[in-house]
Design a protein around this motif. Structure first.
Motif, PDB file in Angstrom:
ATOM      1  N   GLU A 178      44.748  41.200  38.706  1.00  0.00           N
ATOM      2  CA  GLU A 178      43.765  40.424  37.952  1.00  0.00           C
ATOM      3  C   GLU A 178      42.390  41.067  38.073  1.00  0.00           C
ATOM      4  N   CYS A 179      41.651  41.068  36.977  1.00  0.00           N
ATOM      5  CA  CYS A 179      40.297  41.623  36.963  1.00  0.00           C
ATOM      6  C   CYS A 179      39.329  40.631  37.595  1.00  0.00           C
ATOM      7  N   GLU A 207      36.154  40.639  37.089  1.00  0.00           N
ATOM      8  CA  GLU A 207      35.097  40.355  36.126  1.00  0.00           C
ATOM      9  C   GLU A 207      35.517  39.384  35.022  1.00  0.00           C
ATOM     10  N   CYS A 208      36.601  39.705  34.307  1.00  0.00           N
ATOM     11  CA  CYS A 208      36.953  38.916  33.116  1.00  0.00           C
ATOM     12  C   CYS A 208      38.237  38.098  33.258  1.00  0.00           C
ATOM     13  N   GLY A 209      39.021  38.326  34.330  1.00  0.00           N
ATOM     14  CA  GLY A 209      40.237  37.555  34.540  1.00  0.00           C
ATOM     15  C   GLY A 209      41.465  38.118  33.836  1.00  0.00           C
ATOM     16  N   TYR A 210      41.350  39.292  33.203  1.00  0.00           N
ATOM     17  CA  TYR A 210      42.482  39.933  32.533  1.00  0.00           C
ATOM     18  C   TYR A 210      43.590  40.165  33.556  1.00  0.00           C
ATOM     19  N   SER A 257      40.898  50.260  37.169  1.00  0.00           N
ATOM     20  CA  SER A 257      39.904  49.463  36.469  1.00  0.00           C
ATOM     21  C   SER A 257      40.556  48.699  35.317  1.00  0.00           C
ATOM     22  N   CYS A 258      39.947  47.611  34.951  1.00  0.00           N
ATOM     23  CA  CYS A 258      40.451  46.739  33.894  1.00  0.00           C
ATOM     24  C   CYS A 258      40.435  47.470  32.548  1.00  0.00           C
ATOM     25  N   ASP A 298      40.338  46.078  29.774  1.00  0.00           N
ATOM     26  CA  ASP A 298      39.551  45.275  28.836  1.00  0.00           C
ATOM     27  C   ASP A 298      38.038  45.451  29.042  1.00  0.00           C
ATOM     28  N   CYS A 299      37.585  45.383  30.327  1.00  0.00           N
ATOM     29  CA  CYS A 299      36.140  45.428  30.581  1.00  0.00           C
ATOM     30  C   CYS A 299      35.724  46.478  31.609  1.00  0.00           C
ATOM     31  N   GLY A 318      36.284  46.394  34.759  1.00  0.00           N
ATOM     32  CA  GLY A 318      35.997  45.781  36.060  1.00  0.00           C
ATOM     33  C   GLY A 318      37.053  46.139  37.082  1.00  0.00           C
TER      34      GLY A 318
END
Length: 47
Positions: free
Chosen positions: A15-16, A18-21, A31-32, A34-35, A37
């Protein structure tokens, strides 16, 4: 708190911070996607 048995060949949820992805992977994706993070293994407790 109990120790979590880690199986290196088993897929885990990451889980990220920063954004919860959430992504399923055998290794930490770094790293995520999506963002960009920081990702964490959801099976590892946060202290």
């Amino acid at each position: 708190m109990r120790d979590v048995d880690q199986n290196p060949t088993e897929e885990s949820l990451y889980e990220c911070f920063e954004c919860g992805y959430v992504v399923v992977a055998e290794d930490n994706p770094g790293s995520c996607p999506d963002c960009a993070g920081e990702m964490r293994n959801r099976r590892t407790p946060i202290e």
